[in-house]
Design an enzyme around this catalytic site. Structure first.
Site, mmCIF file in Angstrom:
data_model
loop_
_atom_site.group_PDB
_atom_site.id
_atom_site.type_symbol
_atom_site.label_atom_id
_atom_site.label_comp_id
_atom_site.label_asym_id
_atom_site.label_seq_id
_atom_site.Cartn_x
_atom_site.Cartn_y
_atom_site.Cartn_z
ATOM 1 C CG ASP A 42 -2.126 -0.854 1.125
ATOM 2 O OD1 ASP A 42 -2.442 -1.275 -0.006
ATOM 3 O OD2 ASP A 42 -2.743 -1.126 2.168
ATOM 4 N NE ARG A 69 -2.054 2.755 13.726
ATOM 5 C CZ ARG A 69 -1.256 1.853 13.161
ATOM 6 N NH1 ARG A 69 0.023 2.096 12.998
ATOM 7 N NH2 ARG A 69 -1.745 0.707 12.763
ATOM 8 C CG ASP A 80 -4.993 2.196 12.772
ATOM 9 O OD1 ASP A 80 -5.000 2.371 14.004
ATOM 10 O OD2 ASP A 80 -4.709 1.109 12.248
ATOM 11 C CB SER A 93 -4.778 -6.748 7.701
ATOM 12 O OG SER A 93 -4.421 -5.512 8.268
HETATM 13 N N1 ARG Z 1 -8.538 -3.128 15.871
HETATM 14 C C1 ARG Z 1 -7.266 -2.672 16.317
HETATM 15 C C2 ARG Z 1 -7.315 -1.207 16.608
HETATM 16 O O1 ARG Z 1 -8.156 -0.533 16.121
HETATM 17 C C3 ARG Z 1 -6.148 -3.042 15.419
HETATM 18 C C4 ARG Z 1 -5.964 -2.290 14.159
HETATM 19 C C5 ARG Z 1 -4.709 -2.721 13.537
HETATM 20 N N2 ARG Z 1 -4.547 -2.284 12.206
HETATM 21 C C6 ARG Z 1 -4.268 -3.134 11.194
HETATM 22 N N3 ARG Z 1 -3.983 -2.613 10.040
HETATM 23 N N4 ARG Z 1 -4.276 -4.428 11.318
HETATM 24 O O2 ARG Z 1 -6.512 -0.699 17.339
#
Ligand code: ARG
Length: 399
Positions: free
Chosen positions: A14, A93, A122, A174
């Site tokens: 990506d 983040r 995110d 992912s």
């Molecule tokens: N659900 C989790 C969160 O919102 C994990 C997100 C992780 N991102 C990913 N691209 N797998 O914090």
């Protein structure tokens, strides 16, 4: 003059495609890659970024800053989102955003960019954090608007544009990783009735294949800071956490499987591995229970873990609320001294001993032996007064 953008860059498909996509739209792209303890080799990142079209590539080791300033306060709040998720991805983040904003200012870029989708958490965390630090920053999120409908289309574009991508038969997951934990989504786990396949896990043994013998681990804290594991002292918190990931991972500890409420209103099935964090939460809680009086401990439990987890999950790291809650938990952290012994065995983690120089456990008060110093007679009056409200209620109800 070309518009300049700092892109949060992982080196995956990506964000590699994104470098070129942004370049084609007239941006000079500077990539930013952080080592937050994901355990991946980052030495070839600059070459990769530049051959995708980046004008400059920054790679930075943030492990200790992440551990000290993000994981530690979250541990001190015993924050678990919806009672289960130790917030690993959510915590990285704001730190990455902070760096994107810093470099945007340094390189006089008006834009930052990230690779998050429009249906995840995110995007919110990246953007809200960035705006809290620089309200004038413009955020680009190409995935929300670009033309690619699938991985295959991105690969096709990458090949056409000579973007280096490794076309391995990747696992269908992912994954987001840092020293506080691994998040695993997609593939067969999108069906919440299906047990996560064993190959989804990276840091933990399956409990059934874990070591046949239990292992004891002793964690020592000083004013709420974990300082040693089995007597080995650590000056670097991130190293302590990374070592605990290995120790607890071998015993299959820290696997979490849940359906959680995303910010954008969706329920999603999430699987996590957080062996080190799980051990630290369990140990910290034992010492807090031992060293705080009942009033304070109960106040903490009913007001802090859920609220803190929510604010981290929802991207409000750079808020006065987080700072105020940190002030509260830092005060309590001063009491968290001593050590906890835990037993690790085939996926189970059990605290079996705890000790503190400022322990409030008084054996003469607790014992049922002849050393007992508790005034039993006081119990009668206490119970009478304590029970009075329900006694009165009972009397009225019977009438
Ligand atoms: N659900 C989790 C969160 O919102 C994990 C997100 C992780 N991102 C990913 N691209 N797998 O914090």
């Amino acid at each position: 003059m070309a518009k300049r953008v700092i892109l949060a860059y992982s080196g995956g498909l990506d964000t590699s495609v994104m470098v070129r996509w942004l370049t084609e739209r007239g941006y000079d792209v500077i990539t930013y890659t952080a080592d937050v303890g994901q355990g991946e080799e980052l030495s070839d990142i600059p070459k990769k970024a530049e051959s995708s079209g980046a004008v400059e590539a920054i790679v930075e080791d943030l492990k200790e800053e992440f551990a000290k300033d993000y994981c530690l306060p979250t541990l001190r709040a015993l924050a678990l989102y919806e009672g289960k998720y130790p917030l690993s991805a959510a915590l990285s983040r704001p730190l990455i955003s902070k760096k994107l904003v810093y470099y945007a200012e340094k390189f006089k870029a008006d834009y930052i960019a990230h690779g998050s989708t429009g249906k995840g958490n995110d995007q919110v965390r990246f953007e809200v954090s960035a705006w809290a630090l620089n309200p004038n920053i413009e955020v680009l999120a190409p995935v929300r608007e670009w033309e690619f409908r699938s991985r295959e289309e991105e690969v096709e574009y990458a090949l056409k544009q000579n973007i280096p991508v490794k076309i391995t038969k990747d696992k269908p997951y992912s994954i987001d990783k840092n020293l506080w934990g691994v998040s695993i989504e997609c593939g067969p786990m999108e069906d919440p009735t299906v047990e996560p396949p064993e190959d989804a896990f990276e840091w933990t043994m399956s409990p059934e294949k874990a070591l046949e013998k239990p292992e004891y681990v002793e964690i020592e804290f000083e004013e709420g800071l974990p300082i040693s594991v089995n007597g080995k002292r650590y000056e670097i918190l991130s190293s302590l956490i990374l070592d605990l990931n290995v120790i607890a991972g071998k015993h299959g500890i820290g696997r979490i499987d849940m359906v959680e409420n995303r910010l954008v209103g969706i329920k999603s099935r999430e699987v996590y591995e957080a062996p080190g964090a799980t051990v630290l939460y369990t140990a910290y809680r034992e010492l807090l229970a031992l060293t705080t009086d009942r009033f304070t401990f109960h106040y903490f439990l009913s007001h802090i873990p859920h609220e803190y987890a929510k604010l981290v999950y929802e991207g409000l790291w750079f808020s006065p609320l987080r700072e105020a809650l940190d002030a509260f938990t830092s005060k309590l952290a001063k009491l968290v001294n001593g050590s906890v012994r835990l037993k690790l065995y085939k996926g189970s983690l059990t605290p079996v001993g705890r000790n503190s120089p400022n322990s409030l456990y008084v054996e003469e008060l607790a014992t049922y032996s002849e050393k007992d110093a508790f005034d039993h007679r006081a119990g009668a009056s206490f119970t009478k007064v304590f029970g009075l409200p329900l006694k009165v209620f009972g009397r009225v109800r019977r009438r």
